[in-house]
Design an enzyme around this catalytic site. Structure first.
Site, mmCIF file in Angstrom:
data_model
loop_
_atom_site.group_PDB
_atom_site.id
_atom_site.type_symbol
_atom_site.label_atom_id
_atom_site.label_comp_id
_atom_site.label_asym_id
_atom_site.label_seq_id
_atom_site.Cartn_x
_atom_site.Cartn_y
_atom_site.Cartn_z
ATOM 1 N N ASN A 158 33.341 36.401 41.313
ATOM 2 C CA ASN A 158 34.471 36.878 40.527
ATOM 3 C C ASN A 158 34.070 37.023 39.066
ATOM 4 O O ASN A 158 33.606 36.074 38.441
ATOM 5 C CB ASN A 158 35.643 35.885 40.618
ATOM 6 C CG ASN A 158 36.801 36.277 39.709
ATOM 7 O OD1 ASN A 158 37.541 37.207 40.012
ATOM 8 N ND2 ASN A 158 36.968 35.574 38.592
ATOM 9 N N GLU A 159 34.220 38.220 38.542
ATOM 10 C CA GLU A 159 34.020 38.536 37.140
ATOM 11 C C GLU A 159 32.731 37.954 36.544
ATOM 12 O O GLU A 159 32.751 37.227 35.545
ATOM 13 C CB GLU A 159 35.238 38.100 36.321
ATOM 14 C CG GLU A 159 36.497 38.823 36.739
ATOM 15 C CD GLU A 159 37.707 38.560 35.856
ATOM 16 O OE1 GLU A 159 38.673 39.338 35.938
ATOM 17 O OE2 GLU A 159 37.677 37.584 35.092
ATOM 18 N N PRO A 160 31.578 38.272 37.136
ATOM 19 C CA PRO A 160 30.316 37.739 36.614
ATOM 20 C C PRO A 160 29.946 38.308 35.250
ATOM 21 O O PRO A 160 29.015 37.816 34.609
ATOM 22 C CB PRO A 160 29.302 38.162 37.676
ATOM 23 C CG PRO A 160 29.883 39.397 38.281
ATOM 24 C CD PRO A 160 31.368 39.161 38.294
ATOM 25 N N SER A 198 33.081 43.022 41.175
ATOM 26 C CA SER A 198 34.283 42.274 40.801
ATOM 27 C C SER A 198 34.357 42.038 39.298
ATOM 28 O O SER A 198 34.644 40.928 38.845
ATOM 29 C CB SER A 198 34.320 40.938 41.554
ATOM 30 O OG SER A 198 35.535 40.248 41.327
ATOM 31 N N HIS A 227 38.542 44.791 38.173
ATOM 32 C CA HIS A 227 39.879 44.333 37.817
ATOM 33 C C HIS A 227 40.453 45.200 36.702
ATOM 34 O O HIS A 227 39.713 45.931 36.026
ATOM 35 C CB HIS A 227 39.828 42.866 37.382
ATOM 36 C CG HIS A 227 39.315 41.950 38.441
ATOM 37 N ND1 HIS A 227 38.865 40.666 38.185
ATOM 38 C CD2 HIS A 227 39.154 42.138 39.780
ATOM 39 C CE1 HIS A 227 38.467 40.106 39.321
ATOM 40 N NE2 HIS A 227 38.635 40.982 40.290
#
Length: 503
Positions: A158-160, A198, A227
């Site tokens: 998630n959101e790396p 992501s 996102h």
């Protein structure tokens, strides 16, 4: 000027808005109130998948290292995983698996995120990480069947691109994580769906570089994910924030970014999933509780399916503890529902969408019109919003000529606004009780229901003239159904007391 709605559909209304919904961390699904809230959402809206953080975090307990005979071993425990997935399936929803965060027994560092301390460092052993992924998917297939698990998208991390979610926002380390994970997943079964990266808004250059990486190394990728949020920097107050907001069109622009960036390339035709979106990215911004939020997002739900394969509202419920346990029933949480199942205006936006037909008749800047196979026509209309902080517009009018069969139509109109179907307004008028007592909760649940009106409308020349005057930040659903009159010949309203017309 009255807008003439075509009599024939231009296509089908995408249901990309209901493909997935977000949730608080994975193990919250063990709670009864969580499951009660999800059951309500599924009855009235009906999402297909659910995605949240923490599948591999310590609260779920999948990764359990131990020593025996002087050597390190790992037991993979699926006790909580099974309970959560079983509950999801019983409620008619399936996982959208997000692989993260790092189990403490496998982490290479101490950096964590959130109040519940999800570890965001790379694995200390890449082989052990691969074994964790393999064991988890093998177990899910053994328990639920390969055909079912093949339907569950698997997102790597998630959101790396944010240092809070991936140590140092190390892009090369994420590419390595993705490659090892994707190859492991495909080794379990080649038809399992894996994707990423992501990313959050603000680092759009990550997507082309991710595409270049997987293409150059022939790494499996079945979908792309990112996102979308439109709020500005957080202005903190105790137990909350305020933020500026960009126009809702900014969300649609973010939705379109991935396909625009990768057009003409080898990944151009892959599905694109927006695995989180909302107005604000903060779980303590009061905007989420308001009618403004519903009217703001209405055009996004109406049009977003033209741009991406799914866009997942973040989140279905306020059972969400990233910045700690909420201190008040209304606290600006992401959820469509508060704790104790109080519906917010944005909940009703989704419930209205769920009642619309699948034949798209027309779409405008303030309305969406559909029809179903039974001839029922549905109109979703919304008032304009002002993101500059100006006063809410009252009296905005939507004037349509709507095609309906028969001699008359039954109209049912359901509305939420600053005054109607708005528990947040009622709660504010109560004095904002942090822990409402049972009678107050009953009042808030009643206040949260849309205001409903009905009447008979004439059909002239195959059309109904519909004039909708909208309240401040109103979102309204109008359902028009052809009337089949079954009134018996002996019926006479004039003989009913109180119904005779005055002369």
């Amino acid at each position: 000027m009255r807008n003439l709605v075509p009599g024939e559909p231009s296509g089908r209304l995408s249901d990309a808005w209901r493909f997935c919904v977000g949730t608080g961390r994975f193990d919250l699904a063990l709670r009864r109130d969580y499951q009660d809230s999800l059951a309500l959402v599924q009855r009235e809206i009906g999402f297909r998948h659910i995605r949240g953080h923490g599948l591999f975090s310590d609260g779920v307990g999948v990764h359990r290292p131990y020593e025996y005979g002087g050597e390190r071993h790992v037991r993979h425990s699926f006790t909580y995983l099974d309970q959560v997935v079983d509950a999801y399936l019983e409620l008619g929803i399936e996982p959208f698996l997000e692989l993260g965060f790092m189990p403490s027994g496998l982490a290479s560092g101490e950096q964590t995120v959130f109040w519940w301390r999800g570890n965001v460092t790379p694995p200390s052993s890449w082989q052990e990480w691969a074994e964790l992924v393999r064991a988890t998917l093998t177990h899910l297939i053994d328990r639920y069947g390969l055909d079912r698990v093949r339907r569950w998208p698997i997102e790597v991390w998630n959101e790396p691109n944010l240092k809070d979610f991936w140590q140092g926002a190390d892009e090369a380390a994420y590419h390595r994580l993705y490659e090892i994970t994707a190859r492991t997943i495909k080794d379990v079964d080649a038809s399992l769906q894996v994707g990423g990266p992501s990313i959050s808004p603000g680092s759009d250059e990550w997507m082309p570089r991710f595409a270049d990486f997987v293409t150059a190394r022939d790494v499996p990728v079945d979908f792309l994910s990112r996102h979308a949020y439109t709020s500005g920097p957080a202005q903190h107050v105790p137990f909350g924030v305020h933020q500026t907001m960009g126009p809702a069109s900014g969300l649609l622009e973010q939705f379109a970014t991935t396909r625009r960036q990768l057009a003409g390339g080898p990944l151009a035709e892959l599905p694109v999933h927006i695995t989180e979106f909302n107005s604000s990215y903060r779980p303590d911004n009061p905007v989420h509780d308001t009618a403004f939020n519903a009217a703001y997002l209405a055009p996004v739900l109406a049009e977003g399916g033209e741009l991406v394969d799914s866009f997942s509202y973040w989140t279905f419920s306020d059972m969400f503890e990233e910045v700690g346990i909420p201190t008040s029933i209304f606290h600006g949480g992401f959820g469509l529902l508060t704790h104790r199942q109080i519906k917010k205006p944005t909940y009703h936006l989704y419930a209205f969408m769920a009642r619309m037909g699948d034949q798209l008749l027309t779409r405008g800047e303030d309305h969406l019109v559909t029809r179903d196979s039974g001839g029922r026509v549905t109109v979703l209309a919304w008032a304009p919003v002002d993101v500059t902080g100006g006063p809410a517009v009252a009296g905005h009018t939507v004037r349509l000529a709507v095609p309906v069969q028969g001699g008359s139509a039954f109209m049912l109109r359901s509305s939420v606004s600053e005054e109607m179907g708005n528990a947040w307004t009622a709660w504010s008028e109560m004095g904002r009780p942090r822990s409402p007592h049972p009678k107050q909760l009953d009042i808030l649940r009643e206040a949260a229901e849309p205001v409903r009106r009905h009447r008979s409308l004439p059909v002239t020349g195959g059309m109904v003239e519909l004039d909708l005057t909208l309240d401040r930040h109103e979102v309204t659903l109008v359902e028009l159904s052809p009337v089949v009159d079954e009134t018996p010949p002996w019926w006479d309203d004039r003989r009913l007391l109180g119904l005779a017309e005055s002369t």
